[in-house]
Scaffold this active site. Structure first.
Site, PDB file in Angstrom:
ATOM      1  N   GLU A  14       5.234  65.343   5.364  1.00 30.04           N
ATOM      2  CA  GLU A  14       5.571  65.288   6.784  1.00 30.04           C
ATOM      3  C   GLU A  14       4.352  65.599   7.644  1.00 30.04           C
ATOM      4  O   GLU A  14       3.573  66.500   7.348  1.00 30.04           O
ATOM      5  CB  GLU A  14       6.690  66.291   7.077  1.00 30.04           C
ATOM      6  CG  GLU A  14       7.288  66.150   8.454  1.00 30.04           C
ATOM      7  CD  GLU A  14       8.544  67.009   8.599  1.00 30.04           C
ATOM      8  OE1 GLU A  14       9.536  66.507   9.143  1.00 30.04           O
ATOM      9  OE2 GLU A  14       8.521  68.173   8.170  1.00 30.04           O
ATOM     10  N   VAL A  29      14.715  56.011  15.102  1.00 30.93           N
ATOM     11  CA  VAL A  29      15.823  55.540  15.917  1.00 30.93           C
ATOM     12  C   VAL A  29      16.889  56.630  15.957  1.00 30.93           C
ATOM     13  O   VAL A  29      17.199  57.260  14.952  1.00 30.93           O
ATOM     14  CB  VAL A  29      16.416  54.211  15.389  1.00 30.93           C
ATOM     15  CG1 VAL A  29      15.472  53.081  15.657  1.00 30.93           C
ATOM     16  CG2 VAL A  29      16.740  54.294  13.918  1.00 30.93           C
ATOM     17  N   LYS A  63       5.412  55.307  10.273  1.00 27.63           N
ATOM     18  CA  LYS A  63       4.915  56.146   9.177  1.00 27.63           C
ATOM     19  C   LYS A  63       3.989  55.375   8.248  1.00 27.63           C
ATOM     20  O   LYS A  63       3.358  55.964   7.360  1.00 27.63           O
ATOM     21  CB  LYS A  63       6.098  56.738   8.406  1.00 27.63           C
ATOM     22  CG  LYS A  63       6.908  57.724   9.246  1.00 27.63           C
ATOM     23  CD  LYS A  63       8.144  58.196   8.535  1.00 27.63           C
ATOM     24  CE  LYS A  63       8.916  59.198   9.397  1.00 27.63           C
ATOM     25  NZ  LYS A  63       9.374  58.634  10.676  1.00 27.63           N
ATOM     26  N   SER A 102       9.340  47.426   9.667  1.00 29.56           N
ATOM     27  CA  SER A 102       8.475  48.491   9.152  1.00 29.56           C
ATOM     28  C   SER A 102       8.625  49.753  10.002  1.00 29.56           C
ATOM     29  O   SER A 102       9.583  49.886  10.769  1.00 29.56           O
ATOM     30  CB  SER A 102       7.027  48.008   9.110  1.00 29.56           C
ATOM     31  OG  SER A 102       6.215  48.918   8.392  1.00 29.56           O
ATOM     32  N   ARG A 128       7.815  69.726   5.693  1.00 28.29           N
ATOM     33  CA  ARG A 128       8.282  69.291   4.379  1.00 28.29           C
ATOM     34  C   ARG A 128       7.194  68.454   3.703  1.00 28.29           C
ATOM     35  O   ARG A 128       6.253  68.005   4.350  1.00 28.29           O
ATOM     36  CB  ARG A 128       9.565  68.473   4.519  1.00 28.29           C
ATOM     37  CG  ARG A 128      10.716  69.263   5.117  1.00 28.29           C
ATOM     38  CD  ARG A 128      11.906  68.376   5.411  1.00 28.29           C
ATOM     39  NE  ARG A 128      11.582  67.357   6.409  1.00 28.29           N
ATOM     40  CZ  ARG A 128      12.458  66.474   6.885  1.00 28.29           C
ATOM     41  NH1 ARG A 128      13.707  66.494   6.447  1.00 28.29           N
ATOM     42  NH2 ARG A 128      12.097  65.583   7.780  1.00 28.29           N
TER      43      ARG A 128
END
Length: 631
Positions: free
Chosen positions: A549, A454, A416, A413, A546
């Site tokens: 976001e 990552v 976010k 997961s 965006r």
């Protein structure tokens, strides 16, 4: 290529015979010198000349056979090492013993001074060892009148990696090792293969100027990001090129040599200290087992495949919908791990028939579900497909794992999913809830791992910045204050495997992401790593947030709490239990909305399952610019 191999082989054979002839010549030389030493170089009395002549005729063939038997000609002189010298001493000692015994049996030592049999092996061993060491020294120091000067190189780190590296650099014309620096006081003013340790890391600018250094190499694979960052800053202030050996994880099983050198990357600066893993526990649930990785061709999935393959599972099944991605990781693994049974299966996690066939055919015992749509704006623009893949696809794989008796299911997961402000995060949170609650009704242990961004993954900001810098800029950042958590792909995957080993079912493991990184700082670091200056050579432009976001990401919901585990990099969040029948009913509504592409119903269903999912306000205004009712 074949012609080149034949030429190299013939050269190798020729060199072996030259070395053999050289060693045989040393046998009579050592005998003559032994006699001369015995008589103080005053000449050999006539009574002893005949015995010398007999030994000179008899000793070379005996000694030559013994040289060959002991394998003195298997290696190359330029790589002469302690084991080679030990073999020489054994061969010389055995030869001297055989010659002495034969001489005693055949001549009763008439005319042969006894001291010759002590002097001869000493002189012969000195000649053979000395000539090899001299040859290696000349090669290592590139002793040639015609050689061209390589880059004057400073090596940071006088440990094992530095010692192996300088040995290789001394044999390469493109480098000229000049000095070492190391913070160990015990190494100061010591020589390593003839190259002196002249200071500590803080002295780099002074040493670069004093010795005319053109290249600095970091030879400390185990160094943490703080150490690397400090050294890179010092190199930057000295205006000198800087390369590094790969990290300990990257170097696993590889030799240390100049071919491994690479430029400093943002991963080196943002990555963390090496993670301690319980390798025995990880191997315990993967070695000899049938393991499935969904999304196995993606950034996380492919690294999962690499690390799992190294643990020798009975079978590794890679499931992915991208033909190229699955081909790439399949080819890599078949080359690196030829003995592993590998199954590469094309398919979609939403295709219940294909998934059912997959589980029925291969019966995976451990499942890593890494398949997901993860690009926030893209999922925001295509919410129905994002929900179908991330929620319904997870349900499809999880149900199959339960139905076919998999022992463990690990869901990959994201941070976010916490207080989501976008469809991607909300869809991943819904997938978490389904797996946690299915765990209470299944023999399969369902475990969730949650982490942040990552470095270098597909669709991440790092490749975008690299491309923008290569094109001359500008580098685009959405907001001056936006921050994100980062870790390297290998570290994230290692912790996923560790969480899988620790999980017993129903847990949410939150990976310790360290401190959040200001994206503006990341952009500036990457510009400087390219040898440029932000604002002067490359501009940074702020474009605005965006759709979906957030300025910052969170790793846990307020109601989840956090508890420590036996691993310092893994924390445990409390899972949320919901009514199972209600959840199935809401997922049915969500599926209907996604299938019909009815966006408003889809948002409503997501909010019902994930109440903390916020749709509205400024986010909704931005969303309407990109999302049509038929998305």
């Amino acid at each position: 290529m074949r012609l080149h191999s034949m030429v190299s082989y013939r050269k190798y054979i020729f060199n072996r015979w030259v070395a053999f002839a050289h060693d045989l010549l040393w046998v009579p030389v050592a005998l003559v010198l032994a006699y001369l030493l015995r008589f103080n170089f005053d000449g050999i009395p006539q009574v002893h000349v005949r015995s010398l002549q007999q030994l000179v005729m008899f000793a070379p063939p005996v000694q030559g056979v013994i040289f060959w038997f002991f394998g003195l000609y298997r290696g190359f002189w330029r790589f002469a090492s302690i084991p080679d010298l030990v073999r020489i001493l054994k061969a010389v000692g055995m030869g001297a013993l055989v010659i002495a015994l034969a001489s005693g049996m055949l001549t009763r030592f008439q005319g042969v001074p006894r001291s010759v049999f002590l002097l001869y092996p000493l002189l012969l061993a000195s000649g053979l060892c000395g000539s090899r060491l001299l040859f290696r020294w000349l090669k290592d120091h590139k002793f040639s009148l015609s050689r061209q000067r390589g880059k004057r190189t400073l090596i940071i780190g006088g440990g094992r990696a530095g010692e192996l590296l300088v040995r290789d650099l001394l044999q390469r014309p493109e480098y000229e090792p000049v000095a070492f620096v190391d913070d160990d006081p015990g190494l100061q003013n010591r020589d390593i293969h003839g190259i002196r340790v002249v200071g500590k890391g803080q002295d780099i600018p002074r040493i670069v100027k004093k010795f005319g250094i053109e290249l600095v190499i970091l030879a400390i694979p185990s160094a943490g990001k703080k150490v690397i960052g400090k050294l890179v800053t010092l190199c930057r202030s000295a205006r000198v090129e800087c390369l590094t050996l790969p990290t300990v994880h990257e170097m696993k099983g590889m030799d240390v040599d100049a071919s491994r050198l690479r430029a400093i990357t943002v991963e080196d600066l943002l990555g963390r200290d090496p993670v301690r893993l319980d390798s025995r526990a990880i191997a315990g649930y993967l070695a000899g087992r049938s393991v499935l990785v969904t999304g196995g061709g993606g950034s996380i999935g492919s690294e999962l495949c690499r690390q799992i393959a190294a643990l020798r599972p009975e079978r590794l099944i890679i499931f992915d919908h991208s033909e190229f991605n699955i081909y790439a990781i399949d080819h890599e693994l078949r080359t690196a791990f030829p003995d592993i049974e590998l199954e590469s299966i094309l398919g979609d996690v939403k295709d219940a028939d294909r998934v059912g066939w997959l589980f029925a055919t291969f019966r995976p015992e451990v499942v890593f579900h890494a398949a997901a749509y993860k690009h926030v704006p893209m999922v925001e623009w295509n919410p129905a497909e994002g929900v179908r893949n991330n929620v319904l696809g997870t349900r499809c794989i999880a149900e199959a794992a339960d139905r076919y008796g998999a022992e463990k299911f690990v869901l990959v997961s994201t941070d976010k999913a916490v207080n989501p402000a976008n469809v991607m995060g909300a869809s991943k949170r819904a997938a978490e809830l389904y797996c946690q609650n299915l765990d209470r009704r299944s023999e399969t242990a369902f475990v969730t791992t949650r982490f942040g961004n990552v470095l270098g993954s597909t669709g991440s900001v790092v490749p975008l910045f690299q491309r923008q810098i290569a094109e001359g800029g500008p580098v685009t950042v959405t907001h001056e204050k936006i921050t994100r958590y980062f870790m390297t792909i290998p570290e994230a995957v290692s912790l996923i495997l560790q969480a899988g080993a620790m999980g017993e079912g129903g847990e949410i493991f939150v990976l310790d992401m360290g401190k959040p990184v200001l994206i503006r700082d990341l952009a500036e670091q990457m510009i400087r790593l390219s040898g440029l200056e932000p604002g002067r050579d490359i501009d940074i432009v702020y474009t605005g947030l965006r759709p979906g976001e957030k300025l910052y990401e969170e790793l846990l919901h307020a109601s989840e709490g956090l508890q420590p585990t036996s691993h310092e990099k893994l924390l445990l969040a409390r899972s949320r239990e919901v009514d199972w029948d209600w959840l199935l009913e809401e997922l049915q509504k969500l599926e209907q909305a996604a299938t019909s592409r009815h966006v408003d119903s889809l948002y409503a269903s997501l909010q019902a399952i994930v109440p903390e999912y916020a749709v509205g306000g400024e986010q909704e205004v931005e969303r309407q610019k990109y999302v049509s009712p038929s998305a």
